[in-house]
Enzyme design. Structure first.
Site, PDB file in Angstrom:
ATOM      1  N   HIS A   1       0.122  55.696  53.265  1.00  0.00           N
ATOM      2  CA  HIS A   1      -0.248  57.007  52.718  1.00  0.00           C
ATOM      3  C   HIS A   1       0.937  57.974  52.629  1.00  0.00           C
ATOM      4  CE1 HIS A   1      -4.194  55.475  53.198  1.00  0.00           C
ATOM      5  NE2 HIS A   1      -4.331  55.753  54.469  1.00  0.00           N
TER       6      HIS A   1
ATOM      7  N   GLU B   1      -4.980  64.707  62.238  1.00  0.00           N
ATOM      8  CA  GLU B   1      -6.404  64.456  62.460  1.00  0.00           C
ATOM      9  C   GLU B   1      -6.801  65.025  63.818  1.00  0.00           C
ATOM     10  OE1 GLU B   1      -7.649  60.291  60.825  1.00  0.00           O
ATOM     11  OE2 GLU B   1      -5.748  60.073  61.865  1.00  0.00           O
TER      12      GLU B   1
ATOM     13  N   LYS C   1      -6.632  61.215  45.424  1.00  0.00           N
ATOM     14  CA  LYS C   1      -6.950  62.621  45.713  1.00  0.00           C
ATOM     15  C   LYS C   1      -6.467  63.505  44.568  1.00  0.00           C
ATOM     16  CE  LYS C   1      -6.904  62.288  50.733  1.00  0.00           C
ATOM     17  NZ  LYS C   1      -8.209  62.840  51.113  1.00  0.00           N
TER      18      LYS C   1
ATOM     19  N   ARG D   1     -22.870  37.993  53.998  1.00  0.00           N
ATOM     20  CA  ARG D   1     -23.560  36.845  54.600  1.00  0.00           C
ATOM     21  C   ARG D   1     -24.970  37.176  55.060  1.00  0.00           C
ATOM     22  NH1 ARG D   1     -19.659  35.759  59.308  1.00  0.00           N
ATOM     23  NH2 ARG D   1     -20.149  37.971  59.220  1.00  0.00           N
TER      24      ARG D   1
ATOM     25  N   HIS E   1      -6.234  55.211  49.130  1.00  0.00           N
ATOM     26  CA  HIS E   1      -7.127  56.260  48.624  1.00  0.00           C
ATOM     27  C   HIS E   1      -6.432  57.612  48.526  1.00  0.00           C
ATOM     28  CE1 HIS E   1      -7.823  56.803  52.959  1.00  0.00           C
ATOM     29  NE2 HIS E   1      -8.074  58.053  52.640  1.00  0.00           N
TER      30      HIS E   1
ATOM     31  N   LYS F   1      -6.705  48.597  52.166  1.00  0.00           N
ATOM     32  CA  LYS F   1      -5.740  48.552  53.242  1.00  0.00           C
ATOM     33  C   LYS F   1      -6.424  48.001  54.496  1.00  0.00           C
ATOM     34  CE  LYS F   1      -5.743  52.496  56.215  1.00  0.00           C
ATOM     35  NZ  LYS F   1      -5.179  53.682  56.756  1.00  0.00           N
TER      36      LYS F   1
ATOM     37  N   LYS G   1      -3.184  61.692  65.712  1.00  0.00           N
ATOM     38  CA  LYS G   1      -4.591  61.879  66.047  1.00  0.00           C
ATOM     39  C   LYS G   1      -4.717  62.885  67.183  1.00  0.00           C
ATOM     40  CE  LYS G   1      -6.006  57.349  64.495  1.00  0.00           C
ATOM     41  NZ  LYS G   1      -6.814  57.851  63.371  1.00  0.00           N
TER      42      LYS G   1
ATOM     43  N   ASP H   1      -0.467  52.286  60.171  1.00  0.00           N
ATOM     44  CA  ASP H   1      -1.767  52.731  59.662  1.00  0.00           C
ATOM     45  C   ASP H   1      -1.634  53.872  58.646  1.00  0.00           C
ATOM     46  OD1 ASP H   1      -4.615  52.409  59.866  1.00  0.00           O
ATOM     47  OD2 ASP H   1      -4.694  54.374  60.829  1.00  0.00           O
TER      48      ASP H   1
HETATM   49  P1  NAP Z   1     -17.108  45.888  58.316  1.00  0.00           P
HETATM   50  O1  NAP Z   1     -17.992  47.056  58.543  1.00  0.00           O
HETATM   51  O2  NAP Z   1     -16.788  44.979  59.458  1.00  0.00           O
HETATM   52  O3  NAP Z   1     -17.766  45.026  57.150  1.00  0.00           O
HETATM   53  C1  NAP Z   1     -17.312  43.747  56.821  1.00  0.00           C
HETATM   54  C2  NAP Z   1     -18.179  43.190  55.698  1.00  0.00           C
HETATM   55  O4  NAP Z   1     -17.736  41.861  55.419  1.00  0.00           O
HETATM   56  C3  NAP Z   1     -19.638  43.141  56.043  1.00  0.00           C
HETATM   57  O5  NAP Z   1     -20.383  43.504  54.913  1.00  0.00           O
HETATM   58  C4  NAP Z   1     -19.838  41.662  56.346  1.00  0.00           C
HETATM   59  O6  NAP Z   1     -21.162  41.368  56.036  1.00  0.00           O
HETATM   60  C5  NAP Z   1     -18.887  41.020  55.356  1.00  0.00           C
HETATM   61  N1  NAP Z   1     -18.463  39.679  55.747  1.00  0.00           N
HETATM   62  C6  NAP Z   1     -17.896  39.292  56.911  1.00  0.00           C
HETATM   63  N2  NAP Z   1     -17.646  37.972  56.899  1.00  0.00           N
HETATM   64  C7  NAP Z   1     -18.094  37.502  55.697  1.00  0.00           C
HETATM   65  C8  NAP Z   1     -18.121  36.241  55.091  1.00  0.00           C
HETATM   66  N3  NAP Z   1     -17.669  35.134  55.703  1.00  0.00           N
HETATM   67  N4  NAP Z   1     -18.619  36.142  53.846  1.00  0.00           N
HETATM   68  C9  NAP Z   1     -19.106  37.219  53.201  1.00  0.00           C
HETATM   69  N5  NAP Z   1     -19.093  38.455  53.720  1.00  0.00           N
HETATM   70  C10 NAP Z   1     -18.594  38.600  54.957  1.00  0.00           C
HETATM   71  O7  NAP Z   1     -15.703  46.309  57.692  1.00  0.00           O
HETATM   72  P2  NAP Z   1     -15.375  47.631  56.858  1.00  0.00           P
HETATM   73  O8  NAP Z   1     -15.057  48.715  57.813  1.00  0.00           O
HETATM   74  O9  NAP Z   1     -16.421  47.853  55.840  1.00  0.00           O
HETATM   75  O10 NAP Z   1     -13.994  47.232  56.189  1.00  0.00           O
HETATM   76  C11 NAP Z   1     -13.902  46.359  55.075  1.00  0.00           C
HETATM   77  C12 NAP Z   1     -12.440  46.306  54.613  1.00  0.00           C
HETATM   78  O11 NAP Z   1     -12.029  47.596  54.224  1.00  0.00           O
HETATM   79  C13 NAP Z   1     -11.468  45.869  55.713  1.00  0.00           C
HETATM   80  O12 NAP Z   1     -10.406  45.168  55.115  1.00  0.00           O
HETATM   81  C14 NAP Z   1     -10.970  47.194  56.265  1.00  0.00           C
HETATM   82  O13 NAP Z   1      -9.694  47.074  56.827  1.00  0.00           O
HETATM   83  C15 NAP Z   1     -10.913  48.008  54.987  1.00  0.00           C
HETATM   84  N6  NAP Z   1     -11.010  49.472  55.195  1.00  0.00           N
HETATM   85  C16 NAP Z   1     -12.083  50.012  55.818  1.00  0.00           C
HETATM   86  C17 NAP Z   1     -12.161  51.377  55.965  1.00  0.00           C
HETATM   87  C18 NAP Z   1     -13.349  52.030  56.609  1.00  0.00           C
HETATM   88  O14 NAP Z   1     -13.363  53.244  56.665  1.00  0.00           O
HETATM   89  N7  NAP Z   1     -14.330  51.290  57.077  1.00  0.00           N
HETATM   90  C19 NAP Z   1     -11.133  52.202  55.500  1.00  0.00           C
HETATM   91  C20 NAP Z   1     -10.057  51.611  54.859  1.00  0.00           C
HETATM   92  C21 NAP Z   1     -10.003  50.241  54.708  1.00  0.00           C
HETATM   93  P3  NAP Z   1     -22.010  40.236  56.771  1.00  0.00           P
HETATM   94  O15 NAP Z   1     -21.767  40.369  58.235  1.00  0.00           O
HETATM   95  O16 NAP Z   1     -23.397  40.555  56.325  1.00  0.00           O
HETATM   96  O17 NAP Z   1     -21.504  38.983  56.201  1.00  0.00           O
END
Ligand code: NAP
Length: 484
Positions: free
Chosen positions: A240, A216, A182, A51, A178, A148, A331, A235
């Site tokens: 995993h 961890e 590995k 967005r 993920h 996830k 953790k 989690d």
């Molecule tokens: P995040 O940092 O909160 O990022 C969320 C993304 O979604 C941002 O790019 C946000 O961009 C976009 N977004 C939010 N609302 C939106 C909308 N209405 N339309 C279009 N884009 C939208 O989350 P994240 O940590 O990257 O995680 C993303 C997913 O991966 C989640 O399901 C999380 O559970 C999973 N995950 C994350 C990790 C990790 O290490 N981070 C690990 C495993 C799984 P804007 O605000 O610019 O719209």
């Protein structure tokens, strides 16, 4: 040794959530590394979608910053980074509105592999899936990638599967765990099914027990509010550790084919015995070492969420009945380490008078750090003085055995994203697998919720609560030490 990078077809990969944490930390750096390895065809494009009001240049700058932050200096050079950035596009899209979708359709080119990475909150999956089809952006050949957590329990996982199934068929859906990407995890399959040595012994007659540890050192750092609704069981274990258990326990598939492999994993999950309350230890880390405890980190003084869990799991089939699988993850433990240890039974009779009691063959598969395989065998201690036995490791560090290729192991995300482009689902979870894992986990979680069990406090920097040690002591066994 010469690196063998198999080219993939040219693609348009759209990353919904391209500005988010996962995209910055994992997806974009992984794509860069594949680019560096020469695997990404020149015509391919990576399209960030979110967005935020960003120009294409601003998104490229953001990508450059992410590469600088999350790649080691030796892995990036300015010329390659700039060349990589020429493949990057950005489209402003609102998953819940109509803005940006027609523009996105204009960016996607026919004749390419089309993949859509849903790196956003699961609550947006349905909105995105629906709009991709309503705006004729995706078709029956497109692939979607979801992250996830895949559900919070069986009901929510089923609901998510149903939302995706409204728009895409199962062959188009790539659910990422993920751990499956590995190198060592895949090696588990190679060890088992490409060698004759282990498979005849791979059963309860010869295997005493199995330990799976994912430890961890970090706490819930900044993710406290989210983590408090989840906990170690949801989690880590349901996904995993369960996947690791499946790869150890499954029957040989008839072929290394996505559905053949996943059919066998599913059979294992379905054969899991219910876990008795006395076979579960849950813990919460306490304050210590200058760091706050779980209660402070989660900002929930009444939290009953576990940051540690140990379980004794049984598998009710002919191969495994009588061989417990002990799982633990937590953790703020002593070291960051993930490993699987297969403890073989002791020889039925020792011909050596001074055999050292308690020693047995152990096959240790290290996932991190230092991916590798280690087999502990008994040999004669060198020198005169009779037949004294000593246990030594037959160590196969990938780094030593494979030279550069062994040290330069691709990140799991690199392999998984390339598998999406290739259309190979072997290392992704199928919908029925995820549901079966929740069907096993749900009653365990409901059990402690109904009983109102509180996790035990444990001191940071150790191996978890004392009761976790007792879980094995009780059975005359011992956990391997938590160390790097
Ligand atoms: P995040 O940092 O909160 O990022 C969320 C993304 O979604 C941002 O790019 C946000 O961009 C976009 N977004 C939010 N609302 C939106 C909308 N209405 N339309 C279009 N884009 C939208 O989350 P994240 O940590 O990257 O995680 C993303 C997913 O991966 C989640 O399901 C999380 O559970 C999973 N995950 C994350 C990790 C990790 O290490 N981070 C690990 C495993 C799984 P804007 O605000 O610019 O719209």
């Amino acid at each position: 040794m010469v690196s063998r990078t198999i080219p993939v077809d040219a693609f348009d990969l759209v990353i919904f959530g391209g500005t988010g944490d996962l995209a910055r930390r994992k997806i974009l750096p992984s794509l860069y590394r594949r680019y560096l390895a020469g695997q990404i065809p020149e015509e391919s494009r990576i399209i960030g979608a979110a967005r935020s009001e960003l120009s294409e240049e601003a998104f490229r700058d953001m990508t450059r910053d992410a590469l600088m932050e999350f790649l080691p200096a030796a892995k990036r050079d300015d010329t390659t980074v700039e060349a990589f950035l020429r493949h990057i596009r950005y489209v402003r899209v609102d998953a819940t509105g109509q803005e940006g979708w027609d523009e996105l359709r204009g960016v996607i080119r026919p004749g390419m592999v089309h993949a859509f990475y849903f790196s956003v909150a699961p609550s947006l999956f349905g909105n995105i899936a629906e709009r991709l089809l309503a705006h004729s952006i995706a078709d029956a050949d497109s692939r979607i990638v979801v992250e996830k957590p895949f559900g919070h329990d069986l009901a929510s996982a089923k609901a998510l599967n149903a939302v995706l199934a409204e728009h895409f068929n199962e062959q188009q859906i790539y659910r990422i765990d993920h751990y499956l990407g590995k190198e060592t995890v895949q090696n588990l399959m190679a060890i088992r099914f490409a060698n004759i040595l282990f498979e005849p012994l791979w059963k309860t007659e010869y295997i005493d027990h199995v330990q799976i540890t994912v430890a961890e050192t970090v706490g819930v750092n900044g993710r406290g509010a989210y983590y408090d609704t989840s906990g170690a069981m949801r989690d880590m274990v349901q996904n995993h550790l369960m996947q690791l258990l499946c790869l150890i326990a499954m029957e040989p598939p008839y072929h290394f084919d996505p559905d053949a492999v996943r059919d066998e994993k599913l059979k294992v999950i379905r054969a899991l015995e219910p876990v008795r309350p006395e076979d579960i230890v849950r813990g919460q880390y306490l304050e210590g070492g200058g760091k706050p405890g779980y209660i402070e980190d989660s900002e929930n003084p009444n939290s009953r969420t576990e940051s540690f869990i140990a379980l004794k799991v049984g598998i009710a089939n002919w191969r495994w009945k009588g061989t417990p699988f002990y799982l633990r993850t937590g953790k703020r433990l002593r070291a960051r380490t993930s490993e699987i240890a297969i403890f073989f039974r002791r020889p039925p009779h020792s011909i050596f008078d001074n055999a050292v009691d308690g020693q047995q063959n152990v096959l240790v598969i290290r996932l991190q750090p230092n991916e590798g395989i280690n087999m502990k065998v008994m040999i004669k201690e060198p020198g005169p003085g009779g037949m004294r036995l000593v246990q030594v490791p037959l160590d196969m560090s990938f780094a030593q055995a494979l030279g550069d290729e062994g040290t330069d192991i691709p990140d799991a995300y690199e392999r998984l994203i390339m598998d999406v482009i290739r259309g190979n689902q072997t290392l992704f979870m199928r919908g029925d697998e995820v549901e079966a894992a929740w069907a096993w986990a749900d009653p365990i979680i409901e059990g402690w919720e109904q009983r109102g069990d509180r996790p035990q406090g444990y001191h940071p920097g150790g191996a978890g609560p004392d009761d976790a040690l007792m879980l094995l002591h009780r059975d005359g066994r011992r956990w391997r030490e938590v160390k790097e």
